[in-house]
Design a protein around this motif. Sequence first.
Motif, short mmCIF file in Angstrom:
data_model
loop_
_atom_site.label_atom_id
_atom_site.label_comp_id
_atom_site.label_asym_id
_atom_site.label_seq_id
_atom_site.Cartn_x
_atom_site.Cartn_y
_atom_site.Cartn_z
N UNK A 106 0.81 -1.22 0.00
CA UNK A 106 0.00 0.00 0.00
C UNK A 106 0.84 1.27 0.00
N UNK A 107 2.04 1.19 0.59
CA UNK A 107 2.89 2.37 0.69
C UNK A 107 3.72 2.61 -0.56
N UNK A 108 4.21 1.52 -1.18
CA UNK A 108 5.19 1.68 -2.26
C UNK A 108 4.77 1.15 -3.64
N UNK A 109 3.81 0.22 -3.72
CA UNK A 109 3.59 -0.47 -4.99
C UNK A 109 2.25 -0.20 -5.65
N UNK A 110 1.16 -0.22 -4.89
CA UNK A 110 -0.14 -0.05 -5.54
C UNK A 110 -0.23 1.30 -6.26
N UNK A 111 -1.14 1.37 -7.23
CA UNK A 111 -1.29 2.60 -8.01
C UNK A 111 -1.62 3.77 -7.09
N UNK A 112 -0.93 4.88 -7.31
CA UNK A 112 -1.11 6.10 -6.50
C UNK A 112 -0.74 5.90 -5.03
N UNK A 113 0.16 4.97 -4.75
CA UNK A 113 0.66 4.80 -3.37
C UNK A 113 1.40 6.06 -2.96
N UNK A 114 1.40 6.40 -1.66
CA UNK A 114 2.04 7.65 -1.23
C UNK A 114 3.52 7.73 -1.56
N UNK A 115 4.20 6.57 -1.64
CA UNK A 115 5.64 6.57 -1.96
C UNK A 115 5.90 5.60 -3.12
N UNK A 116 5.06 5.66 -4.12
CA UNK A 116 5.12 4.68 -5.22
C UNK A 116 6.50 4.64 -5.89
N UNK A 117 7.05 3.42 -5.99
CA UNK A 117 8.34 3.24 -6.66
C UNK A 117 8.10 2.91 -8.13
N UNK A 118 9.11 3.14 -8.93
CA UNK A 118 8.99 2.97 -10.38
C UNK A 118 9.25 1.51 -10.77
N UNK A 119 8.18 0.76 -10.99
CA UNK A 119 8.29 -0.65 -11.38
C UNK A 119 7.62 -0.87 -12.72
N UNK A 120 8.17 -1.81 -13.50
CA UNK A 120 7.54 -2.15 -14.77
C UNK A 120 6.25 -2.93 -14.50
N UNK A 121 5.40 -3.00 -15.52
CA UNK A 121 4.08 -3.63 -15.38
C UNK A 121 4.19 -5.08 -14.93
N UNK A 122 5.11 -5.84 -15.54
CA UNK A 122 5.24 -7.27 -15.24
C UNK A 122 5.61 -7.49 -13.76
N UNK A 123 6.60 -6.75 -13.27
CA UNK A 123 7.03 -6.89 -11.86
C UNK A 123 5.90 -6.54 -10.91
N UNK A 124 5.18 -5.49 -11.25
CA UNK A 124 4.04 -5.05 -10.42
C UNK A 124 2.97 -6.15 -10.36
N UNK A 125 2.69 -6.76 -11.52
CA UNK A 125 1.69 -7.82 -11.60
C UNK A 125 2.09 -9.04 -10.78
N UNK A 126 3.33 -9.48 -10.94
CA UNK A 126 3.84 -10.66 -10.21
C UNK A 126 3.73 -10.42 -8.71
N UNK A 127 4.11 -9.21 -8.27
CA UNK A 127 4.06 -8.87 -6.85
C UNK A 127 2.61 -8.84 -6.37
N UNK A 128 1.73 -8.22 -7.14
CA UNK A 128 0.30 -8.13 -6.78
C UNK A 128 -0.32 -9.51 -6.60
N UNK A 129 0.02 -10.43 -7.52
CA UNK A 129 -0.56 -11.77 -7.48
C UNK A 129 -0.15 -12.56 -6.24
N UNK A 130 1.02 -12.28 -5.69
CA UNK A 130 1.46 -13.04 -4.53
C UNK A 130 1.03 -12.41 -3.20
N UNK A 131 0.22 -11.34 -3.28
CA UNK A 131 -0.21 -10.66 -2.06
C UNK A 131 -1.23 -11.48 -1.25
N UNK A 132 -1.95 -12.40 -1.92
CA UNK A 132 -2.94 -13.22 -1.21
C UNK A 132 -2.29 -14.07 -0.13
N UNK A 133 -1.17 -14.70 -0.47
CA UNK A 133 -0.40 -15.50 0.49
C UNK A 133 1.06 -15.11 0.38
N UNK A 134 1.45 -14.01 1.02
CA UNK A 134 2.82 -13.51 0.87
C UNK A 134 3.87 -14.48 1.42
#
Length: 200
Positions: A106-134
């Motif tokens: 929520x702080x660094x990765x999701x869209x419009x996060x307060x401290x959003x880091x610059x990640x490519x679409x693929x990396x963002x997707x892979x990370x998002x998908x593993x959020x259910x069971x980190x």
Amino acid sequence: MENPLLLFPQLNISASKDKPYYKVMKPEIKEEPNKASKPGVSPEEAVKWGESFDKLLSEKAGLDAFTKFLKTEFSEENIEFWIACEDYKKSKSAHDLLTKAKTIFETFIQKDAPKEVNLDFHTKEVTSQSMGQPLRSTFDAAQSTVYRLMEQDSYPRFLRSAAYRGLLQGRPAARAPLRRRSRSFTVNDFQGVRPDLTVW
């Protein structure tokens, strides 16, 4: 010297929904005054930081110096994310992993996060998908991407910066300008001291 500290609450107010984020920031804020009282970094120590980005980040003084530099470039979210990931990997329980993963996402990765880091679409997707069971490896790809970004972009600029060159010459580059600035503030404050005191 107090002015930078006054800015942090304003930044945090914009991200007030992320209470755990305060915990990420607080240790860095608290360490600032202590660093001023410690003896400066030796030129020999600073030379080692120029050998590799890994050496710079592996020493606390190096990490602090690099973080200060990134703040001058308004890109400290990269190192804050890297530090948060390092801390995340030390989590001792599944509950810790889940809580910290949610905060980091929520702080660094999701869209419009307060401290959003610059990640490519693929990396963002892979990370998002593993959020259910980190897992401990949930942020590995994102952390590697941000690490490479800093190593190839910010790190060379840090090595060319006046602050780093000052450390190589054995003088605490950050302190001298601060003293000069505080003297000029003192002169200005004397001219209009009453309005300033009413604020306090």
